[in-house]
Motif scaffolding. Sequence first.
Motif, PDB file in Angstrom:
ATOM      1  N   ALA A 106      -0.051  16.830  16.767  1.00  0.00           N
ATOM      2  CA  ALA A 106       0.158  18.140  16.131  1.00  0.00           C
ATOM      3  C   ALA A 106       0.150  18.019  14.610  1.00  0.00           C
ATOM      4  O   ALA A 106      -0.477  18.834  13.904  1.00  0.00           O
ATOM      5  CB  ALA A 106       1.476  18.734  16.612  1.00  0.00           C
ATOM      6  N   ARG A 107       0.837  16.997  14.068  1.00  0.00           N
ATOM      7  CA  ARG A 107       0.877  16.809  12.618  1.00  0.00           C
ATOM      8  C   ARG A 107      -0.500  16.440  12.063  1.00  0.00           C
ATOM      9  O   ARG A 107      -0.904  16.904  10.997  1.00  0.00           O
ATOM     10  CB  ARG A 107       1.900  15.722  12.250  1.00  0.00           C
ATOM     11  N   PHE A 108      -1.217  15.597  12.810  1.00  0.00           N
ATOM     12  CA  PHE A 108      -2.557  15.187  12.383  1.00  0.00           C
ATOM     13  C   PHE A 108      -3.498  16.398  12.346  1.00  0.00           C
ATOM     14  O   PHE A 108      -4.279  16.565  11.403  1.00  0.00           O
ATOM     15  CB  PHE A 108      -3.108  14.109  13.328  1.00  0.00           C
ATOM     16  N   LEU A 109      -3.425  17.256  13.363  1.00  0.00           N
ATOM     17  CA  LEU A 109      -4.289  18.436  13.414  1.00  0.00           C
ATOM     18  C   LEU A 109      -3.942  19.432  12.305  1.00  0.00           C
ATOM     19  O   LEU A 109      -4.820  20.130  11.790  1.00  0.00           O
ATOM     20  CB  LEU A 109      -4.193  19.107  14.788  1.00  0.00           C
ATOM     21  N   ASP A 110      -2.669  19.494  11.928  1.00  0.00           N
ATOM     22  CA  ASP A 110      -2.264  20.352  10.794  1.00  0.00           C
ATOM     23  C   ASP A 110      -2.929  19.890   9.504  1.00  0.00           C
ATOM     24  O   ASP A 110      -3.436  20.701   8.709  1.00  0.00           O
ATOM     25  CB  ASP A 110      -0.736  20.334  10.629  1.00  0.00           C
ATOM     26  N   ILE A 111      -2.910  18.570   9.277  1.00  0.00           N
ATOM     27  CA  ILE A 111      -3.549  18.012   8.071  1.00  0.00           C
ATOM     28  C   ILE A 111      -5.065  18.184   8.152  1.00  0.00           C
ATOM     29  O   ILE A 111      -5.739  18.419   7.150  1.00  0.00           O
ATOM     30  CB  ILE A 111      -3.176  16.516   7.907  1.00  0.00           C
ATOM     31  N   LEU A 112      -5.594  18.075   9.380  1.00  0.00           N
ATOM     32  CA  LEU A 112      -7.036  18.223   9.594  1.00  0.00           C
ATOM     33  C   LEU A 112      -7.515  19.624   9.223  1.00  0.00           C
ATOM     34  O   LEU A 112      -8.675  19.817   8.843  1.00  0.00           O
ATOM     35  CB  LEU A 112      -7.349  17.948  11.073  1.00  0.00           C
ATOM     36  N   ALA A 113      -6.624  20.588   9.316  1.00  0.00           N
ATOM     37  CA  ALA A 113      -6.988  21.983   9.029  1.00  0.00           C
ATOM     38  C   ALA A 113      -7.050  22.278   7.536  1.00  0.00           C
ATOM     39  O   ALA A 113      -7.521  23.348   7.133  1.00  0.00           O
ATOM     40  CB  ALA A 113      -5.972  22.916   9.695  1.00  0.00           C
ATOM     41  N   LEU A 114      -6.588  21.331   6.690  1.00  0.00           N
ATOM     42  CA  LEU A 114      -6.657  21.544   5.238  1.00  0.00           C
ATOM     43  C   LEU A 114      -8.116  21.555   4.782  1.00  0.00           C
ATOM     44  O   LEU A 114      -8.942  20.805   5.309  1.00  0.00           O
ATOM     45  CB  LEU A 114      -5.874  20.453   4.503  1.00  0.00           C
ATOM     46  N   PRO A 115      -8.462  22.365   3.781  1.00  0.00           N
ATOM     47  CA  PRO A 115      -9.880  22.510   3.396  1.00  0.00           C
ATOM     48  C   PRO A 115     -10.457  21.311   2.656  1.00  0.00           C
ATOM     49  O   PRO A 115     -11.672  21.095   2.670  1.00  0.00           O
ATOM     50  CB  PRO A 115      -9.879  23.753   2.500  1.00  0.00           C
ATOM     51  N   HIS A 116      -9.618  20.530   1.976  1.00  0.00           N
ATOM     52  CA  HIS A 116     -10.142  19.375   1.232  1.00  0.00           C
ATOM     53  C   HIS A 116      -9.051  18.306   1.119  1.00  0.00           C
ATOM     54  O   HIS A 116      -7.881  18.550   1.428  1.00  0.00           O
ATOM     55  CB  HIS A 116     -10.626  19.791  -0.162  1.00  0.00           C
ATOM     56  N   GLY A 117      -9.471  17.122   0.682  1.00  0.00           N
ATOM     57  CA  GLY A 117      -8.545  15.987   0.584  1.00  0.00           C
ATOM     58  C   GLY A 117      -9.053  14.799   1.383  1.00  0.00           C
ATOM     59  O   GLY A 117     -10.125  14.841   1.993  1.00  0.00           O
ATOM     60  N   ILE A 118      -8.261  13.724   1.386  1.00  0.00           N
ATOM     61  CA  ILE A 118      -8.641  12.486   2.077  1.00  0.00           C
ATOM     62  C   ILE A 118      -7.653  12.199   3.201  1.00  0.00           C
ATOM     63  O   ILE A 118      -6.440  12.293   3.020  1.00  0.00           O
ATOM     64  CB  ILE A 118      -8.678  11.298   1.091  1.00  0.00           C
ATOM     65  N   ILE A 119      -8.193  11.845   4.358  1.00  0.00           N
ATOM     66  CA  ILE A 119      -7.387  11.371   5.486  1.00  0.00           C
ATOM     67  C   ILE A 119      -7.859   9.964   5.816  1.00  0.00           C
ATOM     68  O   ILE A 119      -9.060   9.736   6.027  1.00  0.00           O
ATOM     69  CB  ILE A 119      -7.546  12.281   6.723  1.00  0.00           C
ATOM     70  N   LEU A 120      -6.934   9.016   5.835  1.00  0.00           N
ATOM     71  CA  LEU A 120      -7.262   7.614   6.128  1.00  0.00           C
ATOM     72  C   LEU A 120      -6.761   7.228   7.519  1.00  0.00           C
ATOM     73  O   LEU A 120      -5.689   7.665   7.940  1.00  0.00           O
ATOM     74  CB  LEU A 120      -6.622   6.692   5.091  1.00  0.00           C
ATOM     75  N   VAL A 121      -7.549   6.406   8.206  1.00  0.00           N
ATOM     76  CA  VAL A 121      -7.123   5.811   9.476  1.00  0.00           C
ATOM     77  C   VAL A 121      -7.156   4.304   9.279  1.00  0.00           C
ATOM     78  O   VAL A 121      -8.181   3.750   8.867  1.00  0.00           O
ATOM     79  CB  VAL A 121      -8.043   6.226  10.641  1.00  0.00           C
ATOM     80  N   THR A 122      -6.028   3.628   9.534  1.00  0.00           N
ATOM     81  CA  THR A 122      -5.930   2.196   9.251  1.00  0.00           C
ATOM     82  C   THR A 122      -5.590   1.403  10.508  1.00  0.00           C
ATOM     83  O   THR A 122      -5.073   1.941  11.484  1.00  0.00           O
ATOM     84  CB  THR A 122      -4.856   1.916   8.186  1.00  0.00           C
ATOM     85  N   GLY A 123      -5.874   0.116  10.433  1.00  0.00           N
ATOM     86  CA  GLY A 123      -5.588  -0.789  11.535  1.00  0.00           C
ATOM     87  C   GLY A 123      -6.600  -1.914  11.545  1.00  0.00           C
ATOM     88  O   GLY A 123      -7.636  -1.841  10.859  1.00  0.00           O
ATOM     89  N   PRO A 124      -6.352  -2.975  12.314  1.00  0.00           N
ATOM     90  CA  PRO A 124      -7.290  -4.099  12.362  1.00  0.00           C
ATOM     91  C   PRO A 124      -8.547  -3.745  13.143  1.00  0.00           C
ATOM     92  O   PRO A 124      -8.640  -2.668  13.758  1.00  0.00           O
ATOM     93  CB  PRO A 124      -6.480  -5.187  13.086  1.00  0.00           C
ATOM     94  N   THR A 125      -9.524  -4.634  13.136  1.00  0.00           N
ATOM     95  CA  THR A 125     -10.746  -4.442  13.917  1.00  0.00           C
ATOM     96  C   THR A 125     -10.396  -4.301  15.399  1.00  0.00           C
ATOM     97  O   THR A 125      -9.581  -5.041  15.929  1.00  0.00           O
ATOM     98  CB  THR A 125     -11.685  -5.652  13.723  1.00  0.00           C
ATOM     99  N   GLY A 126     -11.012  -3.329  16.047  1.00  0.00           N
ATOM    100  CA  GLY A 126     -10.778  -3.129  17.478  1.00  0.00           C
ATOM    101  C   GLY A 126      -9.554  -2.300  17.804  1.00  0.00           C
ATOM    102  O   GLY A 126      -9.095  -2.290  18.939  1.00  0.00           O
ATOM    103  N   SER A 127      -9.007  -1.579  16.810  1.00  0.00           N
ATOM    104  CA  SER A 127      -7.818  -0.770  17.065  1.00  0.00           C
ATOM    105  C   SER A 127      -8.156   0.701  17.319  1.00  0.00           C
ATOM    106  O   SER A 127      -7.263   1.539  17.400  1.00  0.00           O
ATOM    107  CB  SER A 127      -6.835  -0.881  15.892  1.00  0.00           C
ATOM    108  N   GLY A 128      -9.449   1.024  17.450  1.00  0.00           N
ATOM    109  CA  GLY A 128      -9.850   2.386  17.797  1.00  0.00           C
ATOM    110  C   GLY A 128      -9.966   3.346  16.632  1.00  0.00           C
ATOM    111  O   GLY A 128      -9.976   4.560  16.841  1.00  0.00           O
TER     112      GLY A 128
END
Length: 572
Positions: free
Chosen positions: A312-334
């Motif tokens: 729910a929180r991720f989708l709220d941020i996704l609805a913002l019109p601009h900005g940067i969203i980062l996804v982090t983790g090691p190789t193979g973490s999806g």
Amino acid sequence: MTDTPIMQQQTRPLAVGELLVSEGKLKREELDQALALLAKNGTSLGILLIRLGFVSDRDMANAQAKAFDLPLLNDKDFPEVPILEDKVAIKFLKEAFVIPIEEHDEDVVLAMADPGDGFAIQAIQLACAKSVVPKVATTTQIERALDRLYGQSQSTLADIVDEIEGDDDNNTGDSIERLRDLAGKAPIVRLVDLIINRAIESRASDVHIEPFENCLKVRYRIDGVLQEAEAPPSRSTAAVISRIKIMAKMNIAEHRLPQDGRIQLRVHGKKIDLRVSTVPTLHGESLVLRILDKQRVALDFDALGFAEEIAARFLDILALPHGIILVTGPTGSGKTTTLYAALQRLNSPERKLVTVEDPVEYQLDGINQIQVKPQIGLTFAGTLRSIVRQDPDVIMIGEMRDLETASIAIQSALTGHLVFSTLHTNDAGSSVTRLLDMGVEDYLLTSTLNGILSQRLVRTLCAHCRRKYTPLPELVDEIRLDKYADRADLSLYTAVGCERCTNTGYIGRTVIAEFLVVSESIRRLILSHADGTEIQHTAIEAGMDTMKDEGIKKALLGITSIEEVMRVTQEA
């Protein structure tokens, strides 16, 4: 038990084809093509559609069961010992894709890939002087059962190895013509096909083919863990590697430098992409095949296993019109799968979405995907400069690798674009310090960064064999389990292992994640150049659950084991 009349059986195959067309599993032109080939092929329509790769064996079995109103068999329904072994030729069972599974006084129960095959039913009736009760199974189930019971259903590794010539000089010094000749021999072709098919049936994400001094090793990565498989003899090394390189359109004469290639196959009716990578080692070229099966990847946050609050929180941020969203983790973490799910969520006619990737893993309809090629100057940074002039709404960057790429991403976010990217960091908080260390200006980061999602994949317990237990008080105190539930109600689950999960105790994987929303307090910490630990603690105090918290919650629900959670969250 009652028998289904043979004449009735023979009138329904076309109905099965029509059913598959109506369900969208088969195209009309593919059905017409199969019907045109049916007369000269000498097989049933159902088997022919599977062999042509038009339909998967599972979809065909479901359609057969519906059309004939017959039960669909499970693996456990097949016998432990052969039935009618002395009355029916194994060659006939193999060619007709049938196998007797029960014998009674009056009748025989027959597992069939195509219950519309009246000839096979009549042949079994004549052979055993009993009526036949057909039931439906997939071709894979029948082949596996025949292989287990008779050892002759399909080419086994031992069969193929016996056919391979005992050449001891199959080394990388062979001429190109010699390598092509070896790679084109029928046993080698079947051997490579068998290795790939077994990997797909095992749900492997990668196949590792590694030459050593006295052996050739084959390993499958299943649910994130490597498992050794039966391997061909070392004398076939050059031929096996050359065959795969030819399939991937690589240069088979080049053994000194790494190469990359791609193979597209149809296996059991599904389109499969294989990304192939080779590197030279001391004893030959080591190959890794990444299996990309789009049908197996669910690009949906619920299906991926995200907790409801995080999604729910991720989708709220996704609805913002601009900005940067980062996804982090090691190789193979999806990470890439999560980004693809986000892109699919935003994919609509009103938005233009562009990605820059290395490599492009899955092709998504309606999204402009660009494969970088540094060798010709098509780099992340160079491509991004051109993308901004393409009037995009959403930009996805495969990875922020350097200051130049990060700077262009930030400029894109400042000019009204929504930007996604990935970083290789252990937790959400340390992603900020990584960008500052790259040289990104703090005031630019606070103006553009909206949120950071850090994630791992944990194996899910097999629901058929997992075992519930009460954790020891020492374990409860060590990882503070009583923070999540009352001590009296605490229970965990352990992996046991059964036939369904190939004795590993796990089937599939799910995500555990933490989502850091960049609030005003986090922005102040970024401006003061606080370290990652301080940023992480502030986010936790503001209500962020860590990956470890999410993992423990899933362990208490029996989704995964506490050992698996500890294994993947140690670094974080």
